[in-house]
Design a protein around this motif. Structure first.
Motif: not given
Length: 353
Positions: A244, A350, A246-248, A250
């Motif tokens: 993934e 993740f 898009d670290d948002r 996490r």
């Protein structure tokens, strides 16, 4: 995906961002700022093509990592959008099919996922006045591709594992229909930085994983999102890798994974066994075959060797997370009353292996 070895993945189950759906504009524009220019100038077809150029890079990697005979399942919806007062359809499923055929994969029969909705006003356009109303999109696609010819199971151990991974006769009749009527899942996130997830319901990856892989296989989701594919892989006794960008997301996963109740994972397996028992009770004649492991009748000889286990524990490991299982044998069968278990939608971090 460069860290995923070539020909190491048995099944891909994923749902990418849908080109020309507005909530995904930002992530596509971040990959190629020409997309933003075309959208600003109302050049929808050009933006649409460039968005698929970005997805095509992932599909090329999928082809690389799949084993011969491996399967790829992609949930994607077509898009409708109005640019410069011009409403039109953007056929995402068509673009994906064209790319996989170009890569040399075989397009198997696809599935239409019809989302169950109670909305009374489902039309688009100008109501009852022809010809300005438009057909409403009430379905998405689950596209299915195979890399080369059918996968081979040659050793006795491989054949035995395949038999243990079988599904029930009534599941085959339901799952292998080209029309799935399933309710969607909530898209709301508690994350302060992002309010929607675009996730699919657990039942979709769970069915696909059990339809197109065997226990111990590696399942890849290159658009992991909130981790539903990895969750389904854990319940199904498969390994999984999730990627993934898009670290948002996490934040959402980290907040909710600590609340993951093992009883909810066990309930998913348990409900499947209970559904089979209820089916047998209502079957119109006595079944000829018997599954000794689970101590119940089955319809076909292929079901006699089915073995399902319950998730017993999930622990941290260097590779991500590791699941341990308890027996689903009749002597140790866990029977839950679904009404006493709080229904949650637990998420998985993740990277699972």
């Amino acid at each position: 995906m460069q860290n995923v070895d070539s020909q190491s993945v048995h099944l891909v189950v994923t749902s990418p961002p849908y080109p020309m759906i507005q909530m995904w504009d930002e992530i596509f524009c971040n990959q190629n700022n020409e997309i933003e220019d075309y959208l600003t100038n109302n050049e929808g077809v050009l933006a649409f093509d460039l968005m698929h150029d970005e997805l095509n890079k992932i599909w090329e990697e999928v082809d690389r990592v799949l084993v011969p005979g491996g399967i790829c399942c992609i949930n994607i919806g077509d898009a409708t959008r109005t640019l410069n007062n011009n409403f039109c359809l953007y056929p995402n499923h068509q673009k994906v099919i064209e790319k996989f055929i170009d890569l040399g994969l075989v397009n198997l029969p696809n599935i239409l996922w019809r989302k169950v909705t109670n909305a009374p006003n489902k039309f688009m356009g100008s109501g009852m006045m022809p010809p300005g109303a438009y057909v409403t999109l009430e379905h998405e696609w689950i596209l299915i591709f195979r890399k080369g010819r059918k996968r081979q199971f040659n050793s006795e151990a491989e054949k035995a594992n395949r038999r243990e991974s079988s599904f029930f006769w009534e599941e085959r009749n339901l799952w292998f229909s080209d029309l799935w009527n399933l309710q969607g899942t909530s898209q709301k996130l508690k994350s302060k930085s992002r309010d929607r997830s675009g996730s699919f319901p657990f039942e979709i990856p769970y069915r696909l994983i059990n339809m197109f892989s065997v226990k111990g296989d590696t399942v890849l989701d290159p658009f992991l999102g909130t981790g539903t594919t990895s969750l389904a892989a854990i319940v199904s006794e498969r390994n999984s890798i999730g990627i993934e960008i898009d670290d948002r997301l996490r934040e959402t996963i980290d907040e909710r994974v600590s609340m993951l109740p093992i009883s909810s994972l066990q309930l998913m397996t348990n409900d499947r066994l209970k559904r089979h028992q209820k089916f047998i009770e209502s079957y119109h004649k006595p079944p000829k075959y018997f599954n000794n492991y689970h101590n119940f009748p089955v319809i076909t000889m292929a079901e006699e060797k089915i073995k399902m286990r319950y998730v017993d524990q999930i622990s941290d490991s260097k590779a991500g997370f590791e699941a341990q299982y308890t027996s689903g044998h009749a002597d140790q069968l866990i029977i839950f009353d679904s009404s006493n278990v709080t229904e949650t939608e637990p998420l998985i971090p993740f990277c699972m292996k």
